[in-house]
Enzyme design. Structure first.
Site, PDB file in Angstrom:
ATOM      1  N   LYS A 241     -56.832  57.921 -52.431  1.00 11.52           N
ATOM      2  CA  LYS A 241     -56.699  59.371 -52.324  1.00 11.52           C
ATOM      3  C   LYS A 241     -56.198  59.864 -53.678  1.00 11.52           C
ATOM      4  O   LYS A 241     -55.071  59.557 -54.068  1.00 11.52           O
ATOM      5  CB  LYS A 241     -55.710  59.740 -51.209  1.00 11.52           C
ATOM      6  CG  LYS A 241     -56.242  59.486 -49.824  1.00 11.52           C
ATOM      7  CD  LYS A 241     -55.231  59.865 -48.757  1.00 11.52           C
ATOM      8  CE  LYS A 241     -55.204  61.360 -48.515  1.00 11.52           C
ATOM      9  NZ  LYS A 241     -54.415  61.712 -47.312  1.00 11.52           N
TER      10      LYS A 241
ATOM     11  N   ASP B  96     -50.040  64.794 -36.711  1.00  8.52           N
ATOM     12  CA  ASP B  96     -51.469  65.120 -36.766  1.00  8.52           C
ATOM     13  C   ASP B  96     -52.290  63.995 -36.148  1.00  8.52           C
ATOM     14  O   ASP B  96     -53.301  63.568 -36.689  1.00  8.52           O
ATOM     15  CB  ASP B  96     -51.909  65.370 -38.215  1.00  8.52           C
ATOM     16  CG  ASP B  96     -53.235  66.130 -38.283  1.00  8.52           C
ATOM     17  OD1 ASP B  96     -53.589  66.811 -37.295  1.00  8.52           O
ATOM     18  OD2 ASP B  96     -53.921  66.041 -39.310  1.00  8.52           O
TER      19      ASP B  96
END
Length: 467
Positions: A34, A130
Protein backbone atom coordinates in the site's frame (compact mmCIF):
# COMPACT_ATOMS: atom_id res chain seq x y z
CA UNK A 1 19.94 -4.13 3.63
CA UNK A 2 16.44 -3.01 2.64
CA UNK A 3 14.15 -5.31 0.68
CA UNK A 4 13.64 -4.70 -3.03
CA UNK A 5 10.32 -5.33 -4.74
CA UNK A 6 9.43 -6.00 -8.34
CA UNK A 7 6.02 -4.73 -9.43
CA UNK A 8 3.63 -7.28 -10.95
CA UNK A 9 0.50 -5.15 -11.34
CA UNK A 10 -1.57 -2.32 -9.92
CA UNK A 11 -4.40 -3.73 -7.77
CA UNK A 12 -6.27 -0.49 -7.09
CA UNK A 13 -6.04 3.15 -6.08
CA UNK A 14 -7.78 5.73 -3.94
CA UNK A 15 -7.59 9.39 -2.97
CA UNK A 16 -4.22 9.12 -1.22
CA UNK A 17 -2.41 6.26 -2.86
CA UNK A 18 -2.16 3.00 -4.72
CA UNK A 19 -2.03 -0.70 -4.00
CA UNK A 20 0.41 -2.95 -5.87
CA UNK A 21 0.97 -6.67 -6.19
CA UNK A 22 4.74 -7.13 -5.99
CA UNK A 23 7.39 -9.82 -5.68
CA UNK A 24 10.03 -9.64 -2.95
CA UNK A 25 13.43 -10.11 -4.59
CA UNK A 26 15.00 -12.05 -1.68
CA UNK A 27 12.47 -14.89 -1.33
CA UNK A 28 10.33 -14.41 -4.48
CA UNK A 29 7.28 -14.21 -2.23
CA UNK A 30 4.28 -12.26 -3.52
CA UNK A 31 3.28 -9.31 -1.36
CA UNK A 32 0.99 -6.30 -1.45
CA UNK A 33 2.33 -2.78 -1.04
CA UNK A 34 0.00 0.00 0.00
CA UNK A 35 1.79 3.12 -1.21
CA UNK A 36 0.30 6.21 0.45
CA UNK A 37 1.12 9.80 -0.45
CA UNK A 38 1.55 11.36 2.98
CA UNK A 39 2.94 14.57 1.48
CA UNK A 40 -0.57 15.84 0.67
CA UNK A 41 -2.16 14.75 3.96
CA UNK A 42 -3.09 16.75 7.02
CA UNK A 43 -1.29 15.83 10.24
CA UNK A 44 -4.39 13.98 11.47
CA UNK A 45 -4.53 11.93 8.26
CA UNK A 46 -0.82 11.13 8.57
CA UNK A 47 -1.35 9.96 12.15
CA UNK A 48 -4.21 7.67 11.07
CA UNK A 49 -2.08 6.19 8.29
CA UNK A 50 0.92 5.56 10.56
CA UNK A 51 -1.51 4.01 13.06
CA UNK A 52 -2.51 1.35 10.51
CA UNK A 53 1.14 0.38 10.07
CA UNK A 54 1.64 0.19 13.85
CA UNK A 55 -1.51 -1.90 14.32
CA UNK A 56 -0.51 -4.36 11.60
CA UNK A 57 3.01 -4.62 13.02
CA UNK A 58 1.67 -5.73 16.39
CA UNK A 59 -0.74 -8.36 15.09
CA UNK A 60 0.71 -11.82 14.57
CA UNK A 61 -1.93 -14.45 13.81
CA UNK A 62 -2.45 -17.09 11.09
CA UNK A 63 -5.86 -15.57 10.23
CA UNK A 64 -4.65 -11.98 9.92
CA UNK A 65 -2.85 -10.52 6.90
CA UNK A 66 0.82 -10.57 7.91
CA UNK A 67 2.77 -7.32 8.14
CA UNK A 68 6.20 -7.57 6.49
CA UNK A 69 7.74 -4.12 6.26
CA UNK A 70 7.08 -0.38 6.33
CA UNK A 71 9.16 2.50 5.05
CA UNK A 72 8.95 6.04 3.74
CA UNK A 73 10.39 7.14 0.41
CA UNK A 74 12.16 10.26 -0.84
CA UNK A 75 8.95 11.15 -2.64
CA UNK A 76 7.13 11.39 0.71
CA UNK A 77 5.22 8.14 0.39
CA UNK A 78 4.58 5.66 3.15
CA UNK A 79 4.80 2.06 1.94
CA UNK A 80 3.18 -0.69 4.00
CA UNK A 81 4.17 -4.17 2.83
CA UNK A 82 1.87 -7.11 3.64
CA UNK A 83 1.48 -10.73 2.63
CA UNK A 84 -0.72 -11.41 -0.38
CA UNK A 85 -3.85 -13.56 -0.07
CA UNK A 86 -4.00 -15.30 -3.44
CA UNK A 87 -7.61 -16.52 -3.18
CA UNK A 88 -9.39 -13.17 -3.52
CA UNK A 89 -11.85 -11.68 -1.03
CA UNK A 90 -15.09 -12.96 0.49
CA UNK A 91 -17.24 -10.48 -1.42
CA UNK A 92 -15.97 -11.89 -4.74
CA UNK A 93 -16.48 -15.44 -3.44
CA UNK A 94 -20.10 -14.63 -2.61
CA UNK A 95 -20.74 -13.05 -6.02
CA UNK A 96 -19.33 -16.11 -7.78
CA UNK A 97 -22.09 -18.26 -6.26
CA UNK A 98 -24.83 -16.70 -8.45
CA UNK A 99 -27.49 -17.36 -5.83
CA UNK A 100 -26.30 -20.85 -4.80
CA UNK A 101 -25.85 -20.78 -1.02
CA UNK A 102 -22.80 -22.25 0.72
CA UNK A 103 -23.04 -25.39 2.83
CA UNK A 104 -23.29 -24.68 6.57
CA UNK A 105 -20.00 -26.50 7.23
CA UNK A 106 -18.19 -24.18 4.82
CA UNK A 107 -19.76 -21.07 6.37
CA UNK A 108 -18.80 -22.21 9.88
CA UNK A 109 -15.23 -23.07 8.87
CA UNK A 110 -14.79 -19.53 7.54
CA UNK A 111 -16.62 -17.94 10.46
CA UNK A 112 -14.50 -19.72 13.10
CA UNK A 113 -11.33 -18.38 11.48
CA UNK A 114 -12.76 -14.84 11.35
CA UNK A 115 -13.71 -15.12 15.05
CA UNK A 116 -10.21 -16.31 15.98
CA UNK A 117 -8.75 -13.30 14.15
CA UNK A 118 -11.19 -10.94 15.90
CA UNK A 119 -10.34 -12.44 19.29
CA UNK A 120 -6.67 -11.72 18.63
CA UNK A 121 -7.61 -8.12 17.72
CA UNK A 122 -9.96 -7.56 20.68
CA UNK A 123 -7.44 -9.09 23.11
CA UNK A 124 -5.17 -6.20 22.20
CA UNK A 125 -7.94 -3.63 22.78
CA UNK A 126 -8.27 -2.86 19.10
CA UNK A 127 -11.58 -2.21 17.33
CA UNK A 128 -11.51 -3.15 13.65
CA UNK A 129 -14.45 -0.81 12.80
CA UNK A 130 -14.69 -1.81 9.13
CA UNK A 131 -15.43 -5.52 9.20
CA UNK A 132 -17.05 -6.54 5.89
CA UNK A 133 -16.83 -9.24 3.22
CA UNK A 134 -14.50 -7.02 1.17
CA UNK A 135 -11.95 -7.05 4.01
CA UNK A 136 -12.00 -10.82 4.49
CA UNK A 137 -9.38 -12.41 2.24
CA UNK A 138 -8.70 -16.04 1.35
CA UNK A 139 -5.67 -18.05 0.31
CA UNK A 140 -5.89 -20.71 -2.38
CA UNK A 141 -5.82 -23.34 0.36
CA UNK A 142 -8.97 -21.84 1.88
CA UNK A 143 -7.44 -20.10 4.90
CA UNK A 144 -9.15 -16.90 5.97
CA UNK A 145 -7.11 -13.71 6.40
CA UNK A 146 -8.57 -10.62 8.07
CA UNK A 147 -7.22 -7.40 6.56
CA UNK A 148 -7.56 -3.66 6.07
CA UNK A 149 -7.11 -2.01 9.44
CA UNK A 150 -7.30 1.45 7.87
CA UNK A 151 -9.87 2.72 10.38
CA UNK A 152 -9.09 0.44 13.31
CA UNK A 153 -9.03 2.15 16.69
CA UNK A 154 -6.88 1.15 19.63
CA UNK A 155 -8.62 1.69 22.97
CA UNK A 156 -6.56 2.59 25.98
CA UNK A 157 -8.88 0.60 28.26
CA UNK A 158 -11.50 -2.07 27.61
CA UNK A 159 -14.29 0.16 28.93
CA UNK A 160 -13.49 3.03 26.56
CA UNK A 161 -16.01 4.04 23.93
CA UNK A 162 -15.14 5.39 20.49
CA UNK A 163 -17.25 8.23 19.13
CA UNK A 164 -16.42 8.58 15.44
CA UNK A 165 -18.88 7.44 12.75
CA UNK A 166 -16.90 5.19 10.43
CA UNK A 167 -17.46 1.96 8.53
CA UNK A 168 -19.42 0.60 5.58
CA UNK A 169 -23.19 1.41 5.66
CA UNK A 170 -24.50 -2.18 5.38
CA UNK A 171 -22.40 -3.27 8.36
CA UNK A 172 -22.88 -0.25 10.64
CA UNK A 173 -24.24 -1.00 14.10
CA UNK A 174 -27.31 0.85 15.47
CA UNK A 175 -25.14 2.76 17.95
CA UNK A 176 -22.91 4.08 15.16
CA UNK A 177 -25.92 5.00 12.99
CA UNK A 178 -27.37 6.96 15.92
CA UNK A 179 -23.98 8.55 16.62
CA UNK A 180 -23.82 7.06 20.12
CA UNK A 181 -20.60 5.88 21.79
CA UNK A 182 -19.61 2.35 20.86
CA UNK A 183 -17.08 -0.30 21.76
CA UNK A 184 -16.20 -3.91 20.91
CA UNK A 185 -19.87 -4.93 20.60
CA UNK A 186 -20.04 -2.82 17.43
CA UNK A 187 -17.55 -5.19 15.79
CA UNK A 188 -19.76 -8.07 16.98
CA UNK A 189 -22.74 -6.55 15.14
CA UNK A 190 -20.67 -6.31 11.94
CA UNK A 191 -19.55 -9.91 12.50
CA UNK A 192 -23.23 -10.91 12.71
CA UNK A 193 -23.98 -9.09 9.45
CA UNK A 194 -21.05 -10.90 7.84
CA UNK A 195 -22.22 -14.32 9.10
CA UNK A 196 -25.72 -13.63 7.74
CA UNK A 197 -24.24 -12.52 4.41
CA UNK A 198 -22.17 -15.71 4.09
CA UNK A 199 -25.37 -17.72 4.66
CA UNK A 200 -27.76 -15.71 2.46
CA UNK A 201 -25.27 -14.22 -0.05
CA UNK A 202 -26.52 -10.72 0.83
CA UNK A 203 -26.45 -8.48 3.92
CA UNK A 204 -29.47 -8.59 6.27
CA UNK A 205 -30.12 -4.87 5.94
CA UNK A 206 -30.75 -3.30 2.54
CA UNK A 207 -32.72 -0.30 1.28
CA UNK A 208 -33.04 2.10 -1.65
CA UNK A 209 -31.47 4.97 0.31
CA UNK A 210 -29.14 5.56 3.25
CA UNK A 211 -32.05 7.01 5.22
CA UNK A 212 -34.18 3.86 4.97
CA UNK A 213 -31.12 1.64 5.47
CA UNK A 214 -30.42 3.46 8.75
CA UNK A 215 -34.04 2.97 9.86
CA UNK A 216 -33.88 -0.78 9.23
CA UNK A 217 -30.59 -1.08 11.10
CA UNK A 218 -31.82 0.87 14.13
CA UNK A 219 -35.04 -1.19 14.25
CA UNK A 220 -33.17 -4.46 13.67
CA UNK A 221 -35.50 -5.44 10.81
CA UNK A 222 -34.19 -8.20 8.57
CA UNK A 223 -35.52 -11.40 6.91
CA UNK A 224 -34.80 -14.48 9.07
CA UNK A 225 -32.21 -17.02 7.96
CA UNK A 226 -33.45 -19.85 5.77
CA UNK A 227 -34.37 -23.04 7.69
CA UNK A 228 -31.75 -24.99 5.72
CA UNK A 229 -29.34 -23.64 8.37
CA UNK A 230 -29.30 -25.25 11.82
CA UNK A 231 -31.13 -23.77 14.79
CA UNK A 232 -27.87 -23.08 16.71
CA UNK A 233 -26.53 -21.07 13.76
CA UNK A 234 -29.77 -19.10 13.41
CA UNK A 235 -29.78 -18.43 17.16
CA UNK A 236 -26.20 -17.15 16.98
CA UNK A 237 -27.09 -14.66 14.22
CA UNK A 238 -30.07 -13.45 16.30
CA UNK A 239 -27.81 -12.88 19.34
CA UNK A 240 -25.21 -10.95 17.35
CA UNK A 241 -27.80 -8.70 15.69
CA UNK A 242 -29.44 -7.49 18.89
CA UNK A 243 -30.02 -3.74 18.62
CA UNK A 244 -29.11 -3.38 22.30
CA UNK A 245 -25.33 -3.78 22.31
CA UNK A 246 -25.37 -5.04 25.91
CA UNK A 247 -27.36 -8.09 24.78
CA UNK A 248 -24.80 -9.08 22.13
CA UNK A 249 -22.20 -11.73 23.03
CA UNK A 250 -18.50 -10.96 23.33
CA UNK A 251 -16.08 -12.61 20.93
CA UNK A 252 -15.13 -15.00 23.77
CA UNK A 253 -18.76 -16.05 24.26
CA UNK A 254 -19.11 -16.68 20.51
CA UNK A 255 -16.01 -18.91 20.55
CA UNK A 256 -17.52 -20.82 23.46
CA UNK A 257 -20.61 -21.81 21.41
CA UNK A 258 -20.43 -25.61 20.78
CA UNK A 259 -20.80 -25.30 16.99
CA UNK A 260 -17.85 -22.86 16.99
CA UNK A 261 -15.45 -24.18 19.67
CA UNK A 262 -15.44 -27.73 18.30
CA UNK A 263 -13.85 -26.42 15.10
CA UNK A 264 -11.06 -24.34 16.65
CA UNK A 265 -8.60 -27.27 16.64
CA UNK A 266 -8.93 -27.47 12.83
CA UNK A 267 -7.40 -24.02 12.30
CA UNK A 268 -4.83 -23.46 15.04
CA UNK A 269 -1.91 -25.75 15.80
CA UNK A 270 -1.35 -26.89 19.39
CA UNK A 271 1.22 -24.17 20.13
CA UNK A 272 -0.96 -21.52 18.46
CA UNK A 273 -3.97 -22.55 20.53
CA UNK A 274 -1.90 -22.43 23.69
CA UNK A 275 -0.48 -19.06 22.76
CA UNK A 276 -3.89 -17.60 21.89
CA UNK A 277 -5.90 -18.94 24.82
CA UNK A 278 -3.39 -19.30 27.66
CA UNK A 279 -2.84 -15.58 28.03
CA UNK A 280 -6.22 -14.08 27.11
CA UNK A 281 -6.47 -10.67 28.66
CA UNK A 282 -8.83 -10.50 31.63
CA UNK A 283 -8.58 -7.07 33.22
CA UNK A 284 -4.87 -6.99 32.28
CA UNK A 285 -4.12 -10.22 34.22
CA UNK A 286 -2.60 -13.43 32.83
CA UNK A 287 -5.33 -15.76 34.10
CA UNK A 288 -3.09 -18.82 33.92
CA UNK A 289 -0.23 -17.22 35.83
CA UNK A 290 2.17 -18.91 33.42
CA UNK A 291 5.31 -17.10 32.36
CA UNK A 292 6.00 -16.06 28.77
CA UNK A 293 9.07 -18.34 28.89
CA UNK A 294 6.84 -21.33 29.70
CA UNK A 295 4.63 -20.56 26.73
CA UNK A 296 7.69 -20.34 24.50
CA UNK A 297 8.86 -23.73 25.83
CA UNK A 298 5.44 -25.21 25.00
CA UNK A 299 5.83 -24.35 21.32
CA UNK A 300 9.19 -26.16 20.88
CA UNK A 301 9.06 -29.18 18.58
CA UNK A 302 12.38 -30.98 18.23
CA UNK A 303 12.85 -34.48 19.66
CA UNK A 304 11.03 -37.07 21.84
CA UNK A 305 12.69 -35.72 24.98
CA UNK A 306 11.41 -32.23 24.28
CA UNK A 307 7.96 -33.61 23.42
CA UNK A 308 7.80 -35.29 26.84
CA UNK A 309 8.65 -31.95 28.49
CA UNK A 310 5.98 -30.30 26.41
CA UNK A 311 3.38 -32.84 27.45
CA UNK A 312 4.32 -32.48 31.13
CA UNK A 313 4.09 -28.70 30.87
CA UNK A 314 0.74 -28.96 29.08
CA UNK A 315 -0.65 -31.19 31.84
CA UNK A 316 0.63 -28.76 34.47
CA UNK A 317 -1.08 -25.87 32.70
CA UNK A 318 -4.29 -27.90 32.34
CA UNK A 319 -4.26 -28.61 36.07
CA UNK A 320 -3.77 -24.88 36.75
CA UNK A 321 -6.68 -23.98 34.48
CA UNK A 322 -9.04 -26.41 36.19
CA UNK A 323 -8.03 -25.16 39.62
CA UNK A 324 -8.50 -21.57 38.52
CA UNK A 325 -11.95 -22.39 37.10
CA UNK A 326 -12.90 -23.92 40.44
CA UNK A 327 -11.62 -20.81 42.25
CA UNK A 328 -13.73 -18.57 40.00
CA UNK A 329 -16.85 -20.66 40.66
CA UNK A 330 -16.34 -20.45 44.42
CA UNK A 331 -15.72 -16.70 44.53
CA UNK A 332 -18.03 -14.75 46.82
CA UNK A 333 -18.94 -11.06 46.66
CA UNK A 334 -17.31 -10.43 43.28
CA UNK A 335 -18.53 -8.85 40.07
CA UNK A 336 -20.79 -11.45 38.39
CA UNK A 337 -19.82 -10.46 34.85
CA UNK A 338 -16.10 -10.72 35.66
CA UNK A 339 -16.70 -14.09 37.35
CA UNK A 340 -18.59 -15.48 34.34
CA UNK A 341 -15.94 -14.17 31.95
CA UNK A 342 -13.21 -15.80 34.03
CA UNK A 343 -15.01 -19.19 34.06
CA UNK A 344 -15.63 -18.97 30.33
CA UNK A 345 -11.98 -18.19 29.52
CA UNK A 346 -10.85 -21.07 31.72
CA UNK A 347 -13.18 -23.41 29.85
CA UNK A 348 -11.77 -22.21 26.52
CA UNK A 349 -8.24 -22.89 27.76
CA UNK A 350 -9.32 -26.30 29.05
CA UNK A 351 -10.69 -27.24 25.61
CA UNK A 352 -7.55 -26.32 23.69
CA UNK A 353 -5.12 -27.78 26.23
CA UNK A 354 -7.02 -31.06 26.62
CA UNK A 355 -7.30 -31.57 22.85
CA UNK A 356 -4.63 -34.03 21.72
CA UNK A 357 -5.34 -33.95 17.96
CA UNK A 358 -2.22 -31.94 17.25
CA UNK A 359 -2.18 -30.04 13.97
CA UNK A 360 0.97 -29.54 11.94
CA UNK A 361 3.20 -26.86 13.38
CA UNK A 362 2.72 -23.47 11.75
CA UNK A 363 5.31 -20.84 12.53
CA UNK A 364 4.23 -17.26 11.84
CA UNK A 365 6.74 -14.73 13.11
CA UNK A 366 7.21 -11.08 12.24
CA UNK A 367 10.10 -8.92 13.32
CA UNK A 368 9.26 -5.53 14.74
CA UNK A 369 10.11 -3.24 11.85
CA UNK A 370 10.83 0.41 12.46
CA UNK A 371 9.84 2.72 9.62
CA UNK A 372 13.18 3.96 8.21
CA UNK A 373 13.32 7.39 6.57
CA UNK A 374 13.87 8.21 2.91
CA UNK A 375 14.36 4.94 1.08
CA UNK A 376 14.34 5.02 -2.68
CA UNK A 377 11.00 4.30 -4.36
CA UNK A 378 11.10 0.55 -5.00
CA UNK A 379 7.72 0.70 -6.74
CA UNK A 380 7.33 3.10 -9.61
CA UNK A 381 3.82 4.49 -9.82
CA UNK A 382 4.35 5.99 -13.28
CA UNK A 383 4.30 2.70 -15.18
CA UNK A 384 2.72 3.68 -18.51
CA UNK A 385 0.83 0.45 -19.06
CA UNK A 386 -0.79 0.64 -15.65
CA UNK A 387 -1.55 4.33 -16.09
CA UNK A 388 -3.31 3.62 -19.36
CA UNK A 389 -5.26 0.69 -17.84
CA UNK A 390 -6.21 2.79 -14.82
CA UNK A 391 -7.33 5.68 -17.04
CA UNK A 392 -9.44 3.36 -19.19
CA UNK A 393 -11.05 1.86 -16.07
CA UNK A 394 -11.86 5.33 -14.71
CA UNK A 395 -13.42 6.44 -17.99
CA UNK A 396 -15.55 3.28 -18.14
CA UNK A 397 -16.74 3.92 -14.58
CA UNK A 398 -17.55 7.56 -15.42
CA UNK A 399 -19.61 6.47 -18.42
CA UNK A 400 -21.58 3.89 -16.41
CA UNK A 401 -22.21 6.28 -13.50
CA UNK A 402 -23.42 9.01 -15.86
CA UNK A 403 -25.80 6.60 -17.59
CA UNK A 404 -27.20 5.48 -14.23
CA UNK A 405 -27.62 9.01 -12.83
CA UNK A 406 -29.11 10.38 -16.05
CA UNK A 407 -31.62 7.52 -16.03
CA UNK A 408 -32.60 8.37 -12.42
CA UNK A 409 -32.50 12.18 -12.49
CA UNK A 410 -32.38 13.24 -16.14
CA UNK A 411 -29.51 14.99 -17.92
CA UNK A 412 -30.52 18.54 -16.91
CA UNK A 413 -30.88 17.80 -13.19
CA UNK A 414 -27.62 15.86 -13.12
CA UNK A 415 -25.78 18.69 -14.90
CA UNK A 416 -27.09 21.30 -12.42
CA UNK A 417 -26.43 19.10 -9.37
CA UNK A 418 -22.86 18.39 -10.50
CA UNK A 419 -22.26 22.11 -11.07
CA UNK A 420 -23.46 22.99 -7.53
CA UNK A 421 -21.57 20.15 -5.79
CA UNK A 422 -18.40 20.82 -7.78
CA UNK A 423 -18.45 24.48 -6.75
CA UNK A 424 -19.27 23.92 -3.08
CA UNK A 425 -17.19 20.80 -2.45
CA UNK A 426 -13.60 21.29 -3.69
CA UNK A 427 -12.30 18.36 -1.57
CA UNK A 428 -13.82 15.41 0.29
CA UNK A 429 -13.18 17.20 3.62
CA UNK A 430 -15.64 19.92 2.52
CA UNK A 431 -18.45 17.42 1.88
CA UNK A 432 -21.16 18.45 4.38
CA UNK A 433 -24.58 17.05 3.44
CA UNK A 434 -26.50 19.35 5.79
CA UNK A 435 -24.84 22.48 4.38
CA UNK A 436 -25.22 21.21 0.82
CA UNK A 437 -28.88 20.19 1.10
CA UNK A 438 -30.57 23.64 0.78
CA UNK A 439 -28.68 24.26 -2.46
CA UNK A 440 -30.11 21.09 -4.00
CA UNK A 441 -33.71 21.23 -2.75
CA UNK A 442 -35.01 22.55 -6.10
CA UNK A 443 -33.56 19.47 -7.80
CA UNK A 444 -34.04 16.61 -5.29
CA UNK A 445 -35.92 15.90 -2.07
CA UNK A 446 -33.99 14.78 1.05
CA UNK A 447 -34.33 11.05 0.33
CA UNK A 448 -33.10 11.50 -3.24
CA UNK A 449 -30.18 13.57 -1.95
CA UNK A 450 -29.23 10.85 0.54
CA UNK A 451 -29.23 8.31 -2.28
CA UNK A 452 -27.70 10.26 -5.19
CA UNK A 453 -25.36 12.92 -3.75
CA UNK A 454 -22.66 10.40 -2.67
CA UNK A 455 -22.77 8.85 -6.15
CA UNK A 456 -22.61 12.27 -7.85
CA UNK A 457 -19.64 13.25 -5.71
CA UNK A 458 -17.88 9.96 -6.57
CA UNK A 459 -18.47 10.77 -10.24
CA UNK A 460 -16.97 14.25 -9.78
CA UNK A 461 -13.91 12.76 -8.04
CA UNK A 462 -13.40 10.30 -10.88
CA UNK A 463 -13.68 13.09 -13.47
CA UNK A 464 -11.13 15.16 -11.52
CA UNK A 465 -8.72 12.22 -11.40
CA UNK A 466 -8.63 11.82 -15.20
CA UNK A 467 -8.68 15.51 -16.10
Amino acid sequence: MSEKYKMIKLLGEGSFGKCYLVEAQTDKCRCVIKQIDIGVMTQEEKDETIREALILRNLNHPNIIQFRDAYTTKKKKLCIVMDYADGGDMQSKIKERNGRTFQEDQVLDWFVQICLAMKHVHDRKILHRDLKSQNIFLTRTGRIKLGDFGIAKVLSATVDNAKTMVGTPYYLSPEIVENRPYSFKSDIWSLGVLLYEMCCLKPPFDATSLHFLALKIVRGQYPPLNKQFSQPLRNLVTKMLKTDSNQRPTIYEILKEPLIRNRIKNFLSSSQRSNEFSHTVLHNVNILNVSDKSREDLSIVSNPEEEKKQEALKQEMLKSVRQLKSDFKNMKNCDREAQEEGIMLCEMNEIVLANEDDQSEVSVHSSVVEVPPDREDEIEDTHEENKDDSSDDAEDKIKLMKQYLEGCLGKKKLFEAKKIINALVPTEDDLDFDALSPNLEHLMDRDQQAEYVPIIYSLIELERSVS
